[in-house]
Design a protein around this motif. Structure first.
Motif, PDB file in Angstrom:
ATOM      1  N   ARG A 188       0.846  -1.212   0.000  1.00  0.00           N
ATOM      2  CA  ARG A 188       0.000   0.000   0.000  1.00  0.00           C
ATOM      3  C   ARG A 188       0.879   1.261   0.000  1.00  0.00           C
ATOM      4  N   VAL A 206       0.513 -10.834  -5.213  1.00  0.00           N
ATOM      5  CA  VAL A 206       1.612 -10.231  -5.975  1.00  0.00           C
ATOM      6  C   VAL A 206       2.633 -11.361  -6.212  1.00  0.00           C
ATOM      7  N   ARG A 262       2.994 -16.415   2.102  1.00  0.00           N
ATOM      8  CA  ARG A 262       1.608 -16.646   1.713  1.00  0.00           C
ATOM      9  C   ARG A 262       1.462 -17.790   0.720  1.00  0.00           C
ATOM     10  N   THR A 290     -15.390  -2.617  16.716  1.00  0.00           N
ATOM     11  CA  THR A 290     -14.479  -1.730  17.458  1.00  0.00           C
ATOM     12  C   THR A 290     -14.493  -0.336  16.826  1.00  0.00           C
TER      13      THR A 290
HETATM   14  P1  AP5 Z   1      -2.898  -7.776   3.402  1.00  0.00           P
HETATM   15  O1  AP5 Z   1      -2.929  -6.349   3.741  1.00  0.00           O
HETATM   16  O2  AP5 Z   1      -1.938  -8.654   4.086  1.00  0.00           O
HETATM   17  O3  AP5 Z   1      -4.380  -8.311   3.502  1.00  0.00           O
HETATM   18  P2  AP5 Z   1      -5.012  -9.694   4.039  1.00  0.00           P
HETATM   19  O4  AP5 Z   1      -4.100 -10.816   4.298  1.00  0.00           O
HETATM   20  O5  AP5 Z   1      -6.121  -9.945   3.121  1.00  0.00           O
HETATM   21  O6  AP5 Z   1      -5.389  -9.356   5.466  1.00  0.00           O
HETATM   22  P3  AP5 Z   1      -6.132  -8.107   5.947  1.00  0.00           P
HETATM   23  O7  AP5 Z   1      -5.167  -6.972   6.137  1.00  0.00           O
HETATM   24  O8  AP5 Z   1      -7.331  -7.840   5.099  1.00  0.00           O
HETATM   25  O9  AP5 Z   1      -6.696  -8.624   7.328  1.00  0.00           O
HETATM   26  P4  AP5 Z   1      -6.023  -8.828   8.728  1.00  0.00           P
HETATM   27  O10 AP5 Z   1      -5.870 -10.284   8.995  1.00  0.00           O
HETATM   28  O11 AP5 Z   1      -4.810  -7.975   8.897  1.00  0.00           O
HETATM   29  O12 AP5 Z   1      -7.203  -8.304   9.628  1.00  0.00           O
HETATM   30  P5  AP5 Z   1      -7.366  -6.949  10.468  1.00  0.00           P
HETATM   31  O13 AP5 Z   1      -6.562  -7.037  11.726  1.00  0.00           O
HETATM   32  O14 AP5 Z   1      -7.186  -5.742   9.614  1.00  0.00           O
HETATM   33  O15 AP5 Z   1      -2.644  -7.958   1.835  1.00  0.00           O
HETATM   34  C1  AP5 Z   1      -3.333  -7.181   0.889  1.00  0.00           C
HETATM   35  C2  AP5 Z   1      -2.926  -7.608  -0.518  1.00  0.00           C
HETATM   36  O16 AP5 Z   1      -1.504  -7.388  -0.693  1.00  0.00           O
HETATM   37  C3  AP5 Z   1      -3.111  -9.097  -0.847  1.00  0.00           C
HETATM   38  O17 AP5 Z   1      -4.426  -9.386  -1.281  1.00  0.00           O
HETATM   39  C4  AP5 Z   1      -2.067  -9.275  -1.966  1.00  0.00           C
HETATM   40  O18 AP5 Z   1      -2.528  -8.745  -3.185  1.00  0.00           O
HETATM   41  C5  AP5 Z   1      -0.919  -8.415  -1.477  1.00  0.00           C
HETATM   42  N1  AP5 Z   1       0.007  -9.194  -0.617  1.00  0.00           N
HETATM   43  C6  AP5 Z   1       0.287  -8.962   0.695  1.00  0.00           C
HETATM   44  N2  AP5 Z   1       1.173  -9.859   1.141  1.00  0.00           N
HETATM   45  C7  AP5 Z   1       1.462 -10.674   0.100  1.00  0.00           C
HETATM   46  C8  AP5 Z   1       2.300 -11.816  -0.040  1.00  0.00           C
HETATM   47  N3  AP5 Z   1       3.030 -12.310   0.973  1.00  0.00           N
HETATM   48  N4  AP5 Z   1       2.342 -12.404  -1.268  1.00  0.00           N
HETATM   49  C9  AP5 Z   1       1.652 -11.928  -2.313  1.00  0.00           C
HETATM   50  N5  AP5 Z   1       0.826 -10.860  -2.242  1.00  0.00           N
HETATM   51  C10 AP5 Z   1       0.730 -10.240  -1.028  1.00  0.00           C
HETATM   52  O19 AP5 Z   1      -8.893  -7.101  10.880  1.00  0.00           O
HETATM   53  C11 AP5 Z   1      -9.932  -7.000   9.924  1.00  0.00           C
HETATM   54  C12 AP5 Z   1     -11.153  -6.317  10.563  1.00  0.00           C
HETATM   55  O20 AP5 Z   1     -11.640  -7.159  11.608  1.00  0.00           O
HETATM   56  C13 AP5 Z   1     -10.836  -4.966  11.215  1.00  0.00           C
HETATM   57  O21 AP5 Z   1     -11.910  -4.106  11.016  1.00  0.00           O
HETATM   58  C14 AP5 Z   1     -10.681  -5.301  12.701  1.00  0.00           C
HETATM   59  O22 AP5 Z   1     -11.027  -4.214  13.510  1.00  0.00           O
HETATM   60  C15 AP5 Z   1     -11.636  -6.472  12.862  1.00  0.00           C
HETATM   61  N6  AP5 Z   1     -11.189  -7.424  13.878  1.00  0.00           N
HETATM   62  C16 AP5 Z   1      -9.914  -7.884  14.084  1.00  0.00           C
HETATM   63  N7  AP5 Z   1      -9.901  -8.760  15.107  1.00  0.00           N
HETATM   64  C17 AP5 Z   1     -11.187  -8.865  15.528  1.00  0.00           C
HETATM   65  C18 AP5 Z   1     -11.809  -9.640  16.557  1.00  0.00           C
HETATM   66  N8  AP5 Z   1     -11.104 -10.473  17.342  1.00  0.00           N
HETATM   67  N9  AP5 Z   1     -13.145  -9.520  16.710  1.00  0.00           N
HETATM   68  C19 AP5 Z   1     -13.878  -8.686  15.903  1.00  0.00           C
HETATM   69  N10 AP5 Z   1     -13.336  -7.924  14.914  1.00  0.00           N
HETATM   70  C20 AP5 Z   1     -12.008  -8.026  14.745  1.00  0.00           C
END
Ligand code: AP5
Length: 217
Positions: A37, A63, A92, A144
């Motif tokens: 990002r 990616v 990943r 939250t």
């Molecule tokens: P990335 O940013 O890593 O996205 P993701 O893996 O899809 O994970 P998120 O960031 O969406 O979720 P998270 O697990 O961090 O959850 P969060 O804590 O925010 O990657 C984005 C993109 O980049 C990929 O699609 C790909 O294209 C590329 N990429 C990145 N790494 C790559 C790699 N290694 N290889 C290839 N491509 C790559 O929580 C989500 C929500 O839930 C929040 O609103 C939060 O407040 C809520 N929440 C969290 N915990 C709780 C709980 N216990 N109870 C209730 N709500 C909760």
């Protein structure tokens, strides 16, 4: 020193827990998603195929491994990683994990925490996610919320929604997780470093469980 990785589906809570863990453990936070990002925003140093990266992200696709591994290894060589690091969103794919083991053999992972989350709640978590563009703090309008609607509690910035948090892209990201990332569970289980945590509990309870499995190691 602790070298850790968080494994979880999109929306599984990696970023939320990482924010707390790195403060508590005083280790570096390496989120490949955040790095991409920043690259797209133009705030990450280096020359990268920006449009290609943005296209993969907006389609919910990964990616390519060579780009991700190169960036992650470069980041791991920075000084702040000497005291330990937390990988959030990397590796990943099996190929990324194998390349990491081969090319960073001095940075072995001590614990890989798997956040086990019921798929049904993930769409609500992701479409309800808002984050602060300045400090990166993550909120959720359902679970939250910030104290003042759409405003960061810590610095007063207007919160943003990620461009890949649409229902259609989230579904694709979940498919990609199942097909490409889930094989890592048995990969790390065989290495004896995988620890499972119930990611469906409250943010505080999940954090407590993660600290217990890390300290038990
Ligand atoms: P990335 O940013 O890593 O996205 P993701 O893996 O899809 O994970 P998120 O960031 O969406 O979720 P998270 O697990 O961090 O959850 P969060 O804590 O925010 O990657 C984005 C993109 O980049 C990929 O699609 C790909 O294209 C590329 N990429 C990145 N790494 C790559 C790699 N290694 N290889 C290839 N491509 C790559 O929580 C989500 C929500 O839930 C929040 O609103 C939060 O407040 C809520 N929440 C969290 N915990 C709780 C709980 N216990 N109870 C209730 N709500 C909760």
């Amino acid at each position: 020193m602790k070298n850790l990785a968080l494994l979880a589906p999109p929306g599984g809570g990696k970023g939320t827990q990482a924010e707390r863990l790195v403060k508590t453990l005083n280790i570096a936070h390496i989120s490949t998603g955040d790095i991409f990002r920043s690259i797209v925003k133009g705030t990450y140093k280096g020359s990268f195929p920006v449009n290609e990266i943005l296209d993969y992200m907006n389609k919910g696709l990964l990616v390519p491994d060579d780009i991700v591994v190169k960036i992650t290894l470069e980041r791991l060589n920075q000084d702040d990683c000497k005291n330990g690091f937390l990988l959030d969103g990397f590796p990943r794919t099996l190929n990324q994990a194998e390349m990491f083991d081969k090319l960073a053999s001095d940075k072995k992972l001590d614990v890989v925490v798997l956040l086990e989350v019921n798929e049904d709640g993930l769409i609500k978590r992701l479409t309800g996610r808002r984050s602060c563009p300045k400090c990166g703090k993550i909120y959720n309008i359902y679970y939250t919320p910030p104290k003042k609607e759409n405003i960061c509690d810590d610095d007063g910035e207007t919160l943003i929604t990620r461009s890949d948090d649409t229902v259609e892209t989230v579904k694709k990201r979940l498919d990609v997780y199942k097909n490409e990332t889930m094989p890592l569970i048995s990969y790390y289980e065989k290495k004896g470093v995988l620890k499972r945590v119930d990611g469906d509990r409250s943010v505080e309870e999940v954090f407590k469980q993660i600290m217990e499995v890390i300290e038990g190691k």
